[in-house]
Design a protein around this motif. Structure first.
Motif, PDB file in Angstrom:
ATOM      1  N   SER A   1      37.983  45.223  45.031  1.00  0.00           N
ATOM      2  CA  SER A   1      38.772  44.597  46.103  1.00  0.00           C
ATOM      3  C   SER A   1      37.956  44.296  47.352  1.00  0.00           C
ATOM      4  O   SER A   1      38.415  43.546  48.218  1.00  0.00           O
ATOM      5  CB  SER A   1      39.971  45.481  46.471  1.00  0.00           C
TER       6      SER A   1
ATOM      7  N   SER B   1      41.293  47.244  34.694  1.00  0.00           N
ATOM      8  CA  SER B   1      40.261  47.080  35.725  1.00  0.00           C
ATOM      9  C   SER B   1      39.251  48.216  35.662  1.00  0.00           C
ATOM     10  O   SER B   1      38.045  48.005  35.872  1.00  0.00           O
ATOM     11  CB  SER B   1      40.901  47.035  37.119  1.00  0.00           C
TER      12      SER B   1
ATOM     13  N   LEU C   1      35.646  42.365  47.535  1.00  0.00           N
ATOM     14  CA  LEU C   1      35.257  40.951  47.441  1.00  0.00           C
ATOM     15  C   LEU C   1      36.442  40.003  47.580  1.00  0.00           C
ATOM     16  O   LEU C   1      36.243  38.787  47.631  1.00  0.00           O
ATOM     17  CB  LEU C   1      34.570  40.698  46.094  1.00  0.00           C
ATOM     18  N   LEU C   2      37.659  40.534  47.643  1.00  0.00           N
ATOM     19  CA  LEU C   2      38.851  39.692  47.572  1.00  0.00           C
ATOM     20  C   LEU C   2      39.424  39.394  48.953  1.00  0.00           C
ATOM     21  O   LEU C   2      39.597  40.303  49.776  1.00  0.00           O
ATOM     22  CB  LEU C   2      39.917  40.383  46.711  1.00  0.00           C
TER      23      LEU C   2
ATOM     24  N   TYR D   1      32.780  41.455  40.196  1.00  0.00           N
ATOM     25  CA  TYR D   1      34.218  41.174  40.163  1.00  0.00           C
ATOM     26  C   TYR D   1      34.809  41.845  38.926  1.00  0.00           C
ATOM     27  O   TYR D   1      34.478  41.489  37.795  1.00  0.00           O
ATOM     28  CB  TYR D   1      34.467  39.673  40.111  1.00  0.00           C
ATOM     29  N   TYR D   2      35.677  42.838  39.137  1.00  0.00           N
ATOM     30  CA  TYR D   2      36.285  43.483  37.967  1.00  0.00           C
ATOM     31  C   TYR D   2      37.725  43.914  38.210  1.00  0.00           C
ATOM     32  O   TYR D   2      38.199  44.891  37.628  1.00  0.00           O
ATOM     33  CB  TYR D   2      35.436  44.648  37.466  1.00  0.00           C
TER      34      TYR D   2
ATOM     35  N   GLU E   1      44.061  40.820  37.735  1.00  0.00           N
ATOM     36  CA  GLU E   1      45.207  40.512  38.590  1.00  0.00           C
ATOM     37  C   GLU E   1      46.500  41.072  38.005  1.00  0.00           C
ATOM     38  O   GLU E   1      46.674  41.152  36.789  1.00  0.00           O
ATOM     39  CB  GLU E   1      45.342  38.993  38.754  1.00  0.00           C
TER      40      GLU E   1
ATOM     41  N   LYS F   1      27.030  41.991  43.343  1.00  0.00           N
ATOM     42  CA  LYS F   1      28.454  41.820  43.642  1.00  0.00           C
ATOM     43  C   LYS F   1      29.172  41.712  42.305  1.00  0.00           C
ATOM     44  O   LYS F   1      28.871  40.814  41.513  1.00  0.00           O
ATOM     45  CB  LYS F   1      28.704  40.565  44.482  1.00  0.00           C
TER      46      LYS F   1
ATOM     47  N   GLU G   1      38.268  41.019  52.372  1.00  0.00           N
ATOM     48  CA  GLU G   1      36.853  40.696  52.114  1.00  0.00           C
ATOM     49  C   GLU G   1      35.906  41.612  52.903  1.00  0.00           C
ATOM     50  O   GLU G   1      35.096  41.174  53.713  1.00  0.00           O
ATOM     51  CB  GLU G   1      36.566  39.243  52.464  1.00  0.00           C
TER      52      GLU G   1
ATOM     53  N   GLY H   1      31.882  45.806  44.936  1.00  0.00           N
ATOM     54  CA  GLY H   1      32.726  45.245  43.887  1.00  0.00           C
ATOM     55  C   GLY H   1      34.210  45.428  44.148  1.00  0.00           C
ATOM     56  O   GLY H   1      34.629  45.925  45.187  1.00  0.00           O
TER      57      GLY H   1
ATOM     58  N   GLU I   1      30.912  46.153  33.783  1.00  0.00           N
ATOM     59  CA  GLU I   1      30.101  45.475  34.799  1.00  0.00           C
ATOM     60  C   GLU I   1      29.094  46.421  35.452  1.00  0.00           C
ATOM     61  O   GLU I   1      27.935  46.060  35.688  1.00  0.00           O
ATOM     62  CB  GLU I   1      31.017  44.864  35.866  1.00  0.00           C
TER      63      GLU I   1
END
Length: 384
Positions: free
Chosen positions: A41, A80, A43-44, A66-67, A70, A64, A49, A39, A87
């Motif tokens: 960063s 976050s 995934l970013l 996303y939390y 931005e 996976k 990545e 999870g 999550e």
């Protein structure tokens, strides 16, 4: 016999390198089943990545998540953390692990610890008991008090955890699993091996001398990251004979300031020998670190892995304040003169003897064996 389910949460590129060999050991253990949550960063795209590297290594995430909110401000970092709790609680409910494994001292680690604790899941914590600057020390010790099983990376850290009232029979110093990579992988570097990463800036010849630069934002001096990193890069620019390898900062609050400084410096110094990268695999990061003539910045890897390898490191500022360290480290302030003087000292000295302060490279299997046999429970008491 049912296998014990071990859920490892990987929520930053750095933490994957810390637990990769533990994940391998859990996956291969006859009494354990590996569950993997990836999870934040990892995934970013702008942080490399790391999920793609994890998959290439043969680990398919069970979830996976996303939390990341931005903005990378103090407020979004707190938000976050909260979103991570939401999550991760859902994921833990679905996966129903016996033990959750979390690493170190980041805000993502706090999310994992809180979610597991309130769901009555046994929590195992790696790298507790350490002293450092930044907000990390508060977070790390809070996670220690939420955790049921402790795997510190040094003997001093083990003793601190016990002094915090934790049961000594549940505190195990096997060292840091990141050392397993350095011990077991081939660390020779080559242009062919590293060509896959691309990057931007002046082309780099990995067979020639280079300085590695990793400088993250410091949450407790939020808003000063631009000036801090500009001092560092300006100091490095004095060493014209050496290539500079710059890794993008992590996602902590203030990363936009540091990233802005790097981008502006890059645009103003296009003809200087600097090359910029987003991420490396754990093995390739080990190669980059091992073959550097000096490391400059504030990454804990310069202290841990650098100590194991004997690579000279200049630690800038107070992000790693008071952290246990080997003789490979010089600590300095943010002045470009102090930084360049420290680099010069290291370049004149060369490499240092290998030091196993943070482990000898066999932690992953020992931790997995302990996770297979230790009692899981939902209650704990302070010991004094």
């Amino acid at each position: 016999m049912n296998k014990r389910k071990i859920c490892v949460v990987v929520a930053s590129r750095a933490n994957y390198g810390r637990v990769k060999y533990l994940m391998k050991a859990v996956k291969e253990h006859p009494q354990l089943e590996l569950q993997l949550i990836v999870g934040a960063s990892t995934l970013l795209y702008r942080f490399g990545e790391a999920v793609n590297i994890i998959r290439e290594d043969g680990f398919e995430p069970d979830r996976k998540l996303y939390y990341i909110v931005e903005g990378e401000t103090l407020s979004t970092q707190a938000k976050s953390t909260g979103l991570g709790i939401v999550e991760l609680s859902t994921a833990f409910e679905d996966l129903n692990p016996d033990i959750v494994v979390t690493v170190a001292d980041r805000f993502e680690t706090m999310s994992t610890a809180i979610a597991a604790t309130y769901m009555n899941i046994t929590l195992a914590h790696l790298q507790g008991g350490e002293v450092s600057g930044n907000i990390d020390e508060k977070v790390r010790h809070a996670i220690t008090k939420l955790s049921d099983i402790h795997f510190p990376a040094s003997e001093k850290s083990k003793q601190r955890i016990i002094k915090m009232g934790e049961d000594a029979s549940r505190v195990f110093n096997y060292g840091c699993p990141a050392m397993d990579i350095l011990k077991n992988e081939e660390l020779v570097i080559s242009n062919e091996k590293m060509a896959v990463y691309g990057g931007t800036g002046k082309p780099i010849d990995w067979t020639k001398p280079y300085i590695l630069v990793v400088q993250h934002p410091v949450t407790t001096s939020y808003g000063q990251g631009y000036e801090q990193v500009m001092e560092t890069l300006s100091a490095l620019n004095r060493f014209k004979a050496y290539q500079k390898v710059v890794l993008w900062p992590n996602i902590d609050a203030g990363t936009d300031d540091v990233s802005k400084g790097i981008r502006i410096f890059r645009e103003m110094n296009r003809n200087e020998p600097f090359h910029y990268f987003r991420n490396f695999s754990p093995e390739d990061y080990g190669r980059v670190l091992n073959n550097a003539v000096c490391c400059v910045g504030n990454s804990s890897s310069f202290i841990r892995e650098g100590c194991f390898l004997g690579v000279p490191a200049v630690i800038i500022g107070d992000r790693q304040e008071s952290r246990e360290q080997g003789q490979n480290v010089i600590v300095t302030g943010y002045s470009r003169k102090d930084i360049s003087d420290s680099i010069e000292t290291h370049l004149n000295n060369g490499r240092y003897p290998r030091n196993t302060l943070f482990g000898g490279g066999d932690a992953g299997k020992q931790i997995a064996d302990k996770l297979a046999t230790i009692e899981c429970f939902k209650k704990k008491r302070i010991t004094y």
